[in-house]
Design a protein around this motif. Structure first.
Motif, mmCIF file in Angstrom:
data_model
loop_
_atom_site.group_PDB
_atom_site.id
_atom_site.type_symbol
_atom_site.label_atom_id
_atom_site.label_comp_id
_atom_site.label_asym_id
_atom_site.label_seq_id
_atom_site.Cartn_x
_atom_site.Cartn_y
_atom_site.Cartn_z
ATOM 1 N N ALA A 115 34.976 35.719 38.100
ATOM 2 C CA ALA A 115 35.802 36.821 38.601
ATOM 3 C C ALA A 115 35.712 36.942 40.120
ATOM 4 C CB ALA A 115 35.381 38.130 37.946
ATOM 5 N N LEU A 116 34.636 36.416 40.705
ATOM 6 C CA LEU A 116 34.462 36.481 42.158
ATOM 7 C C LEU A 116 35.101 35.294 42.881
ATOM 8 C CD1 LEU A 116 30.694 37.569 42.240
ATOM 9 C CD2 LEU A 116 32.721 39.023 42.313
ATOM 10 N N LYS A 117 35.532 34.293 42.148
ATOM 11 C CA LYS A 117 36.080 33.093 42.768
ATOM 12 C C LYS A 117 37.561 33.299 43.082
ATOM 13 C CE LYS A 117 32.792 30.063 40.385
ATOM 14 N NZ LYS A 117 32.622 28.916 39.458
ATOM 15 N N ILE A 118 37.787 34.022 44.147
ATOM 16 C CA ILE A 118 39.161 34.354 44.516
ATOM 17 C C ILE A 118 39.941 33.122 44.950
ATOM 18 C CG2 ILE A 118 38.563 34.875 46.909
ATOM 19 C CD1 ILE A 118 40.567 37.174 46.795
ATOM 20 N N TRP A 119 39.221 32.088 45.376
ATOM 21 C CA TRP A 119 39.889 30.880 45.858
ATOM 22 C C TRP A 119 40.534 30.090 44.716
ATOM 23 C CZ3 TRP A 119 34.711 32.043 46.398
ATOM 24 C CH2 TRP A 119 33.840 31.430 45.485
#
Length: 412
Positions: free
Chosen positions: A109-113
């Motif tokens: 969920a934190l891997k916006i890339w």
């Protein structure tokens, strides 16, 4: 062989024309390039390019409307981070099945890339950041929203190119000539991966509706609509931004219905469809009701009390003007002093005139004596001899004074 009466040239020409007309849109081989240990992602580059365009265009519109240069950039420092966080939160909430439960990894969920930004969350939380920035700069939020409206929707159009490189968010299969070819991509581990993998060949596994392209073109149309309406009707009080919201959601509703990627359903319909409808109604209502708030705000009047310092870029107060009410009083006082003070030249002139009058009077007396026939008396040469007079029978004044008066003695 060709049938009798047919032309080989004609058949060849038709086949070439048909093959060109029916050519599909190829997908990129990959969406990530490795620069040593650093991955360069097309999706991230598109998002960054969109942000730059939105800030640049918003700054130009702000200055054109009379605002202080640099204001949009300062507010964007708050709005952009809030918008990215809000967009990611919305995506994670509406597609929570990808990150929670089963074999999903919540860290993803934190891997916006890797993609996944919801425009509704970006606008909502980005608006909160913009509100904070506007409070800091002491400018109304609706004025700022109107200035950046076309730039924001242009940024969305640029961001949709990231979906093209990620080979995601497309529609159902189609045989239309502008259909998008989908390739099989494999990552380093040998697993199918549209985001991080590389196409094994250029043989499409499917030809689909390029919904990213539909939304990109629709957004560009909204840009033109907002710019035209803003110039034609001088939209203010947030109405240009409301027009952008209404125009964008009108297109997003039918484009969202064409997409086939997994999404959260509400009453059998994709959640983003319902959100688009609700936001469209709200934007349209604001566009109509805000008309009664009056003409467009005057940014020169709002920010006209300060001027940017050329050296530091900071706003400094303008120099105070002298009190014009005191100026006439000072002038009047000076005029009275000038009236009461007698000029030296005038005083000398009056003294000269007095002397000339005295001399004229003396000459007049002499002329009168000459006219009476009395000759000028000669100086008395015997004035020192007591008892003598000029004519016989007359006593001198000295003798008269010395001789006692007989009338003054009493009789015995």
């Amino acid at each position: 062989m060709c049938p009798p009466g047919s032309s080989p040239v004609t058949v060849t020409r038709v086949n070439v024309a048909s093959s060109v007309f029916l050519a599909n849109i190829p997908s990129p081989d990959r969406g990530v390039w490795e620069l040593g240990p650093i991955p360069i992602r097309a999706y991230a580059l598109c998002i960054i390019a969109g942000i730059i365009v939105a800030i640049w265009w918003g700054e130009r519109r702000w200055v054109t409307r009379g605002g202080t240069p640099g204001t949009v950039i300062d507010i964007a420092v708050f709005a952009v981070p809030f918008g990215l966080i809000g967009g990611r939160l919305y995506h994670v909430i509406t597609d929570h099945h990808r990150y929670f439960g089963g074999d999903a990894n919540p860290i993803d969920a934190l891997k916006i890339w890797d993609g996944g930004l919801g425009i509704w969350g970006a606008i909502a939380l980005g608006g909160v950041g913009a509100w904070i920035g506007c409070r800091a700069k002491k400018v109304p939020l609706p004025v700022f929203a109107d200035a950046i409206a076309p730039g924001v929707v242009a940024a969305q159009a640029i961001g949709r190119l990231g979906n093209y490189f990620n080979q995601e968010l497309y529609g159902a299969s189609t045989d239309l000539p502008w259909g998008l070819e989908i390739y099989r991509r494999i990552n380093e581990a040998g697993a199918e991966d549209n985001l991080n993998g590389v196409a094994v060949n250029h043989i499409p596994i499917d030809v689909v509706h390029p919904t990213f392209l539909y939304e990109l073109l629709w957004n560009l149309g909204v840009v033109a609509l907002v710019v035209w309406a803003d110039r034609r009707f001088r939209l203010g009080h947030g109405r240009a931004f409301a027009l952008y919201v209404a125009g964008y959601t009108a297109g997003r509703t039918w484009i969202e219905l064409m997409r086939t990627d997994p999404a959260t359903q509400v009453l059998g319909t994709r959640v983003n469809v319902w959100v688009s409808i609700l936001v469209f109604v709200g934007g349209l209502a604001y566009l109509v009701l805000a008309k009664w708030r009056g003409p467009r705000e005057d940014l020169a009047a709002i920010q006209g009390n300060v001027s940017p310092d050329a050296g530091t870029g900071e706003a400094v107060p303008e120099p105070e003007k002298p009190d014009e009410a005191e100026a006439p009083e000072d002038a009047a006082a000076g005029s009275e002093d000038e009236k009461t003070a007698e000029p030296p030249a005038k005083a000398e002139s009056e003294t000269t005139e007095e002397k000339a009058d005295e001399k004229t009077a003396e000459e007049t007396d002499e002329s009168a004596e000459a006219a009476s026939g009395r000759p000028d008396e000669k100086p008395d040469e015997s004035a020192d001899t007591p008892g003598e007079s000029d004519e016989p029978g007359e006593k001198s004044a000295d003798d008269t004074e010395k001789e006692p008066s007989s009338q003054s003695r009493p009789e015995s």
